[in-house]
Design a protein around this motif. Structure first.
Motif, mmCIF file in Angstrom:
data_model
loop_
_atom_site.group_PDB
_atom_site.id
_atom_site.type_symbol
_atom_site.label_atom_id
_atom_site.label_comp_id
_atom_site.label_asym_id
_atom_site.label_seq_id
_atom_site.Cartn_x
_atom_site.Cartn_y
_atom_site.Cartn_z
ATOM 1 N N HIS A 109 11.067 -13.366 0.181
ATOM 2 C CA HIS A 109 10.543 -12.705 1.294
ATOM 3 C C HIS A 109 9.338 -11.897 0.853
ATOM 4 C CE1 HIS A 109 12.751 -9.353 -1.029
ATOM 5 N NE2 HIS A 109 11.739 -8.882 -0.751
ATOM 6 N N TYR A 110 8.884 -11.537 1.871
ATOM 7 C CA TYR A 110 7.554 -10.861 1.675
ATOM 8 C C TYR A 110 7.421 -9.127 2.042
ATOM 9 C CZ TYR A 110 5.803 -15.588 2.226
ATOM 10 O OH TYR A 110 5.565 -16.836 2.297
ATOM 11 N N THR A 111 6.764 -8.559 1.276
ATOM 12 C CA THR A 111 6.776 -6.922 1.401
ATOM 13 C C THR A 111 5.303 -6.729 1.902
ATOM 14 O OG1 THR A 111 8.245 -6.919 -0.569
ATOM 15 C CG2 THR A 111 6.957 -4.868 0.141
ATOM 16 N N LEU A 112 5.302 -5.682 2.913
ATOM 17 C CA LEU A 112 4.251 -5.389 3.535
ATOM 18 C C LEU A 112 4.290 -3.699 3.412
ATOM 19 C CD1 LEU A 112 2.081 -6.662 5.519
ATOM 20 C CD2 LEU A 112 3.113 -5.412 7.107
ATOM 21 N N LEU A 113 3.245 -3.242 2.501
ATOM 22 C CA LEU A 113 3.109 -1.910 2.146
ATOM 23 C C LEU A 113 1.862 -1.243 2.871
ATOM 24 C CD1 LEU A 113 3.507 -2.087 -1.991
ATOM 25 C CD2 LEU A 113 5.011 -1.197 -0.267
ATOM 26 N N THR A 114 1.940 -0.112 3.604
ATOM 27 C CA THR A 114 1.038 0.293 4.454
ATOM 28 C C THR A 114 0.387 1.896 3.843
ATOM 29 O OG1 THR A 114 1.550 -0.781 6.466
ATOM 30 C CG2 THR A 114 0.156 1.063 6.685
ATOM 31 N N PHE A 115 -0.560 2.125 3.596
ATOM 32 C CA PHE A 115 -1.118 3.210 3.011
ATOM 33 C C PHE A 115 -1.923 4.116 4.031
ATOM 34 C CE2 PHE A 115 -0.186 0.487 -0.644
ATOM 35 C CZ PHE A 115 0.790 1.288 -1.234
ATOM 36 N N VAL A 116 -1.412 5.172 4.476
ATOM 37 C CA VAL A 116 -2.358 6.006 5.485
ATOM 38 C C VAL A 116 -2.481 7.420 4.836
ATOM 39 C CG1 VAL A 116 -2.749 6.826 7.754
ATOM 40 C CG2 VAL A 116 -1.658 4.500 7.456
ATOM 41 N N GLY A 117 -3.712 7.627 4.233
ATOM 42 C CA GLY A 117 -3.740 9.024 3.364
ATOM 43 C C GLY A 117 -2.715 8.757 2.394
ATOM 44 N N ALA A 118 -1.927 9.905 2.268
ATOM 45 C CA ALA A 118 -0.787 10.032 1.241
ATOM 46 C C ALA A 118 0.474 9.458 1.623
ATOM 47 C CB ALA A 118 -0.837 11.565 0.900
ATOM 48 N N ALA A 119 0.443 9.031 2.910
ATOM 49 C CA ALA A 119 1.859 8.311 3.535
ATOM 50 C C ALA A 119 1.849 6.976 3.169
ATOM 51 C CB ALA A 119 1.842 8.498 4.854
ATOM 52 N N ARG A 120 3.248 6.444 2.786
ATOM 53 C CA ARG A 120 3.181 5.062 2.199
ATOM 54 C C ARG A 120 4.361 4.410 3.255
ATOM 55 N NH1 ARG A 120 4.912 2.777 -3.381
ATOM 56 N NH2 ARG A 120 6.122 0.928 -2.633
ATOM 57 N N GLN A 121 4.413 3.397 3.796
ATOM 58 C CA GLN A 121 5.541 2.806 4.491
ATOM 59 C C GLN A 121 5.749 1.259 3.977
ATOM 60 O OE1 GLN A 121 4.956 1.690 8.525
ATOM 61 N NE2 GLN A 121 7.040 2.314 9.022
ATOM 62 N N GLU A 122 7.018 0.818 3.733
ATOM 63 C CA GLU A 122 7.272 -0.488 3.262
ATOM 64 C C GLU A 122 8.177 -1.058 4.098
ATOM 65 O OE1 GLU A 122 9.721 -2.219 -0.558
ATOM 66 O OE2 GLU A 122 8.606 -0.309 -0.796
ATOM 67 N N ARG A 123 7.812 -2.337 4.248
ATOM 68 C CA ARG A 123 8.487 -3.142 5.451
ATOM 69 C C ARG A 123 8.759 -4.487 4.624
ATOM 70 N NH1 ARG A 123 4.777 -0.853 9.098
ATOM 71 N NH2 ARG A 123 3.337 -2.853 8.754
ATOM 72 N N ARG A 124 9.781 -5.209 4.918
ATOM 73 C CA ARG A 124 9.913 -6.455 4.211
ATOM 74 C C ARG A 124 10.310 -7.471 5.288
ATOM 75 N NH1 ARG A 124 11.108 -5.926 -1.317
ATOM 76 N NH2 ARG A 124 11.620 -3.862 -1.764
ATOM 77 N N TYR A 125 9.848 -8.804 5.078
ATOM 78 C CA TYR A 125 10.051 -9.867 6.088
ATOM 79 C C TYR A 125 10.473 -11.242 5.585
ATOM 80 C CZ TYR A 125 7.210 -6.828 8.917
ATOM 81 O OH TYR A 125 6.543 -5.700 9.368
#
Length: 196
Positions: A84-100
């Motif tokens: 699977h693929y992991t997508l990490l998004t960093f906006v300032g100090a915030a981090r979001q992780e999603r898997r596909y």
């Protein structure tokens, strides 16, 4: 703006009563069948997309004026054991992780249009300039990037060094390490709009 099939677009949101509009940024075909970024993912190298949107005031016959900017990062990794693929998004100090689960799903996620929360603060004629820097990362580069974005300055912090000096040296070390890896830079500009 484009490189092969990869493209970057900036369009404008619907107008507010004062004429202000937000930028909507979208990249296309990042993981197309002939993409070097797809090859990098399949080789186990994470791919980093660094987006920047700048607000520029158009001044007619004079030089345009830079107002401010917003930046964010997206890191894509392929997990071969889990397939699977992991997508990490960093906006300032915030981090979001999603898997596909599929390449098509992560490709669609990368083509997501971001409406960026940045607008001019005064009246005038404006446009947005957007850039996208794409690079590959080794696992150690990825770990260092995550620590750096979280504010961890490593040894310099432990030794009580000046924050600005430590931050500058850390960024320089990281950028020099990335210098030898393949990269791509795309730029795009929105149409002009008038804020009353």
């Amino acid at each position: 703006a484009q490189d092969g099939d990869v493209r970057l677009h900036v369009r404008l949101s619907d107008s507010l009563p004062n004429g202000s509009r937000a930028p909507i940024v979208r990249s296309e075909n990042m993981l197309g069948s002939n993409s070097r970024w797809l090859d990098a993912l399949r080789s186990g190298l994470p791919v980093r997309l660094h987006y920047r949107v700048e607000v520029w005031r158009s001044r007619g016959a004079w030089f345009d004026t830079f107002e401010r900017q917003v930046e964010w990062d997206v890191v894509v990794r392929h997990e071969p054991l889990l397939d699977h693929y992991t997508l990490l998004t960093f906006v300032g100090a915030a981090r979001q992780e999603r898997r596909y689960a599929t390449l098509d799903a992560v490709g669609a996620a990368l083509a997501f249009a971001y409406q960026v929360n940045v607008r001019p603060r005064e009246s005038g004629r404006y446009y947005y300039a957007s850039s996208l820097q794409v690079t590959t990362l080794s696992d150690s580069d990825l770990d260092e990037l995550e620590r750096f974005l979280a504010g961890d300055l490593g040894e310099a912090e432990e030794q009580g060094e000046n924050f600005g000096d430590a931050l500058g040296r850390g960024a320089t070390r990281f950028l020099l390490r990335l210098a030898g890896l393949p990269s791509l830079r795309l730029e795009a500009r929105s149409p002009h709009f008038v804020v009353r």
